[in-house]
Design an enzyme around this catalytic site. Structure first.
Site, PDB file in Angstrom:
ATOM      1  N   GLU A 183       0.872   3.904   1.743  1.00  0.00           N
ATOM      2  CA  GLU A 183       1.311   4.336   3.069  1.00  0.00           C
ATOM      3  C   GLU A 183       2.506   3.524   3.560  1.00  0.00           C
ATOM      4  O   GLU A 183       3.478   4.072   4.079  1.00  0.00           O
ATOM      5  CB  GLU A 183       0.185   4.190   4.101  1.00  0.00           C
ATOM      6  CG  GLU A 183      -1.057   4.974   3.795  1.00  0.00           C
ATOM      7  CD  GLU A 183      -2.121   4.153   3.072  1.00  0.00           C
ATOM      8  OE1 GLU A 183      -1.792   3.476   2.076  1.00  0.00           O
ATOM      9  OE2 GLU A 183      -3.290   4.204   3.497  1.00  0.00           O
ATOM     10  N   HIS A 201       0.845  -1.203   0.000  1.00  0.00           N
ATOM     11  CA  HIS A 201       0.000   0.000   0.000  1.00  0.00           C
ATOM     12  C   HIS A 201       0.874   1.244   0.000  1.00  0.00           C
ATOM     13  O   HIS A 201       1.996   1.233   0.528  1.00  0.00           O
ATOM     14  CB  HIS A 201      -0.899   0.021   1.236  1.00  0.00           C
ATOM     15  CG  HIS A 201      -1.963  -1.028   1.235  1.00  0.00           C
ATOM     16  ND1 HIS A 201      -3.084  -0.928   2.016  1.00  0.00           N
ATOM     17  CD2 HIS A 201      -2.078  -2.202   0.557  1.00  0.00           C
ATOM     18  CE1 HIS A 201      -3.853  -1.983   1.826  1.00  0.00           C
ATOM     19  NE2 HIS A 201      -3.252  -2.781   0.938  1.00  0.00           N
TER      20      HIS A 201
END
Length: 152
Positions: A58, A56
């Site tokens: 993040e 992801h």
């Protein structure tokens, strides 16, 4: 630069990374980690390219920032991301000691900051991440909608 201008500045960088993800066939989500006005790390969704379920935006940005500073702890940092984080990403922010999360669009199915629950407001965690949502939300939502519409 005001706080709003600052948030928009960094969110625009995250949106550019979301565009990169889309160009690579990934869901258009981008993220940057900033501390004291300095970009420490950046990332975009890379699950397909890396065949990694933890790819992801993040997580990629947090890993990049941790390498730059030489520490997995990122106190005083702000994570900007174009979509409300999931459980995994929220947990990573707590472990990294991120100070603030700023996200753009809400994620009604898997977002755990405000959409499905309020995970970062959980009082039992040993670290609190302050958060703000809705910064350039429409720009992020437009990218996501266009991406999924093109795939149908």
């Amino acid at each position: 630069m005001s706080n709003t201008e600052n948030h928009e500045h960094w969110m625009r960088r995250a949106l550019a990374l979301a565009d990169r993800a889309a160009n690579e066939g990934e869901v258009p989500v981008g993220a940057v980690v900033v501390r004291d006005g300095v970009l420490l790390g950046e990332g975009w969704n890379q699950m397909i390219a890396t065949q990694d379920p933890t790819g992801h935006a993040e997580i990629v940005a947090l890993r990049d920032a941790a390498r730059v500073v030489g520490n997995y702890r990122l106190p005083g940092s702000t994570l900007y991301v174009t979509l409300e984080p999931c459980t995994m990403c929220a947990g990573a922010m707590v472990h990294a000691r991120v100070a603030t999360l700023v996200f753009a669009a809400r994620e009604p199915k898997a977002g755990v900051i405000t959409s499905t629950c309020q995970l970062l407001d959980e009082p039992r965690f040993n670290h609190r991440v302050c958060w703000q949502g809705g910064v350039l939300a429409e720009e992020s939502s437009t990218r996501l909608q266009a991406f999924f519409q093109a795939r149908r």
